[in-house]
Scaffold this motif. Structure first.
Motif, PDB file in Angstrom:
ATOM      1  N   ASP A 111       0.853  -1.183   0.000  1.00 11.65           N
ATOM      2  CA  ASP A 111       0.000   0.000   0.000  1.00 11.65           C
ATOM      3  C   ASP A 111       0.895   1.240   0.000  1.00 11.65           C
ATOM      4  OD1 ASP A 111      -1.830   1.964   0.359  1.00 11.65           O
ATOM      5  OD2 ASP A 111      -2.400   1.389   2.399  1.00 11.65           O
ATOM      6  N   ASP A 112       0.663   2.167  -0.923  1.00  9.61           N
ATOM      7  CA  ASP A 112       1.501   3.366  -1.041  1.00  9.61           C
ATOM      8  C   ASP A 112       1.431   4.260   0.191  1.00  9.61           C
ATOM      9  OD1 ASP A 112       2.390   2.625  -3.484  1.00  9.61           O
ATOM     10  OD2 ASP A 112       1.013   3.892  -4.633  1.00  9.61           O
ATOM     11  N   ASN A 113       0.344   4.193   0.939  1.00 13.74           N
ATOM     12  CA  ASN A 113       0.152   5.084   2.086  1.00 13.74           C
ATOM     13  C   ASN A 113       0.716   4.528   3.392  1.00 13.74           C
ATOM     14  OD1 ASN A 113      -1.302   6.925   0.457  1.00 13.74           O
ATOM     15  ND2 ASN A 113      -3.135   5.642   0.653  1.00 13.74           N
ATOM     16  N   THR A 114       1.266   3.328   3.331  1.00 12.52           N
ATOM     17  CA  THR A 114       1.810   2.700   4.538  1.00 12.52           C
ATOM     18  C   THR A 114       3.330   2.707   4.488  1.00 12.52           C
ATOM     19  OG1 THR A 114      -0.107   1.216   4.562  1.00 12.52           O
ATOM     20  CG2 THR A 114       1.748   0.624   5.988  1.00 12.52           C
ATOM     21  N   THR A 115       3.954   2.981   5.637  1.00 10.62           N
ATOM     22  CA  THR A 115       5.419   2.974   5.731  1.00 10.62           C
ATOM     23  C   THR A 115       5.875   1.589   6.175  1.00 10.62           C
ATOM     24  OG1 THR A 115       5.407   5.302   6.344  1.00 10.62           O
ATOM     25  CG2 THR A 115       7.428   4.063   6.797  1.00 10.62           C
ATOM     26  N   TYR A 116       6.778   1.004   5.440  1.00  7.99           N
ATOM     27  CA  TYR A 116       7.288  -0.332   5.752  1.00  7.99           C
ATOM     28  C   TYR A 116       8.768  -0.248   6.123  1.00  7.99           C
ATOM     29  CZ  TYR A 116       3.100  -1.923   3.232  1.00  7.99           C
ATOM     30  OH  TYR A 116       1.818  -2.151   2.812  1.00  7.99           O
ATOM     31  N   ASN A 117       9.157  -1.106   7.045  1.00  5.69           N
ATOM     32  CA  ASN A 117      10.591  -1.182   7.388  1.00  5.69           C
ATOM     33  C   ASN A 117      10.903  -2.563   7.951  1.00  5.69           C
ATOM     34  OD1 ASN A 117      13.235  -0.421   7.738  1.00  5.69           O
ATOM     35  ND2 ASN A 117      12.887   0.551   9.708  1.00  5.69           N
ATOM     36  N   ASN A 118      10.841  -3.558   7.070  1.00  2.00           N
ATOM     37  CA  ASN A 118      11.132  -4.921   7.500  1.00  2.00           C
ATOM     38  C   ASN A 118      12.413  -5.425   6.836  1.00  2.00           C
ATOM     39  OD1 ASN A 118      10.375  -5.482   4.852  1.00  2.00           O
ATOM     40  ND2 ASN A 118       8.288  -6.091   5.421  1.00  2.00           N
TER      41      ASN A 118
END
Length: 444
Positions: free
Chosen positions: A50-57
């Motif tokens: 999702d473009d509106n969610t920040t991911y950092n995995n």
């Protein structure tokens, strides 16, 4: 995302193998293949996210490693004006800007060079975007990095813009004194005389305050007192810590291993700054970046802690060394020339020949054809390496940097011709002098 992670790890392993192989030059075809492979995975990742969610995995951290390696490979190939080469420079800049913001130790003149460099790098990306030279996934990734850097730069600019004109000279001097103090604390040996001079200067600045405040003309209290006051107090704190510590180099024993490792990294990077034209392969900087990143992650709330969770003295020395290393890496990345590693030896040789010819021309003759022979031979050897007017790399590819190397070569030939002409003029003058002497002798 698991299949994507597995594919990205495989790409990272192949890039690492490419980086470690010093027996052969890095081939553009190998780098291009890996670049296309990682862009394919990024496109898949964008589709499932999702473009509106920040991911950092783990996928994100592994991708960051891959893009860092790819970016350094592009710099090694001399393709400095392409999107992938911009990635590592932006990452390095973001680290320095973050540390500047955290420390608060900067002045008005420190920020503009970063702003200008961001504009230069952004123009490279915009040109690639307009020509569709690189996929949209790459452009998007870089735009996010640009935005992060822009936010920090604006924050830095805003914080110094509130300084009143009366306090600007004091603030700039305090920034310089703080830098000098931590630099002295990080050096080997005793520096009592220098520290005493800085302490005296701090006391003079402190004496300008009235009831703890700096006053302007007519007793007016300028705005932004807090910036100068906190910086002055911090300088005094560092001064007291330096004086309180013994010859253990102002770092607690529990922090010594980190201090020694940072000192080692700084020495190696400073040596690379001096010798990078001959010894640096840009992919070598990856290991330095990773080592610094690991040390940086050891901090808790911005401070290094011991095994008991305490914050031992000497924090400012470690942070100085860490930031100094980040600065050196950024400097090396920024100075990378658009010349492939295959042509670097030729470019360096031509640069040396050009310097020698300039010195010979500067100091003038008399000199003979034999004096110019070594330079003629060196240029002939380089000329003979060309095929159809171009330098050809391993496997028949045309390495980046042809224009720069040819410009150096032409300059050398021009200098050599100028020296030959001056040598002929000297010979004519000598011949005329000999004729005059002969005529005088006959007349006698």
């Amino acid at each position: 995302e698991l299949p994507i992670l597995e594919a990205v790890i495989n790409i990272r392993n192949r890039l690492t193998a490419l980086k470690r192989d010093r027996a052969e030059f890095i081939k553009p075809s190998d780098v291009n293949a890996l670049y296309q492979a990682v862009i394919k995975q990024v496109t898949k990742l964008n589709d499932v996210r999702d473009d509106n969610t920040t991911y950092n995995n783990r996928v994100d951290t592994t991708l960051a490693d891959v893009f860092s390696l790819l970016s350094l490979c592009y710099l090694t190939l001399g393709r400095t004006k392409e999107c992938p080469a911009v990635y590592s420079q932006l990452a390095s800049m973001r680290q320095i800007l973050s540390h500047m913001e955290e420390s608060g130790v900067y002045n008005e003149s420190d920020v503009p060079p970063f702003y200008r460099r961001l504009c230069e790098l952004r123009s490279i990306v915009q040109q690639d975007a307009q020509s569709s030279k690189h996929p949209e996934a790459m452009i998007k990734l870089l735009e996010r990095q640009f935005n992060e850097c822009d936010v920090i730069v604006r924050s830095l600019q805003d914080s110094v813009s509130v300084l009143s004109a009366e306090l600007v000279p004091i603030h700039e001097r305090l920034v310089t004194i703080r830098r000098q103090l931590v630099a002295l604390a990080a050096k080997e040996g005793s520096h009592k005389a220098e520290i005493k001079a800085l302490a005296e200067e701090l006391r003079k600045i402190d004496s300008k305050r009235v009831d703890g405040k700096f006053l302007g003309p007519g007793g007016i209290m300028p705005a932004s007192q807090a910036l100068c006051t906190s910086l002055l107090e911090e300088c005094f704190d560092i001064l007291q810590q330096i004086k309180a510590q013994d010859e253990s180099k102002n770092v607690a024993s529990s922090l010594k291993p980190i201090h020694d490792r940072l000192n080692e990294l700084r020495a190696e990077l400073e040596n690379l700054v001096l010798t990078h034209r001959w010894t640096l392969r840009e992919t070598d900087l990856y290991n330095y970046s990773m080592s610094l990143h690991e040390i940086d992650k050891m901090r808790i709330d911005g401070k290094f802690v011991d095994t008991e969770g305490n914050r031992p003295p000497g924090q400012y020395v470690l942070l100085y060394l860490l930031r100094r290393c980040y600065g050196l890496i950024y400097r090396l990345l920024s100075s990378s020339e658009p010349v492939s590693e295959e042509l670097i030896p030729i470019a360096n040789k031509l640069s040396t020949v050009k310097k020698c010819l300039n010195e010979v021309y500067k100091f003038g003759g008399p000199f003979t054809a034999g004096d110019l022979y070594p330079y003629q031979l060196a240029l002939h050897q380089i000329d003979s390496m060309r095929k159809d007017g171009r330098f050809v790399g391993v496997g028949g590819n045309i390495p980046e940097g042809q224009g720069i190397v040819m410009a150096h070569l032409n300059e050398c030939h021009e200098l050599l011709e100028m020296l030959k002409e001056s040598m002929d003029e000297n010979e004519d003058d000598q011949y005329d002098d000999d004729e005059d002497e002969s005529e005088t002798a006959v007349a006698d």
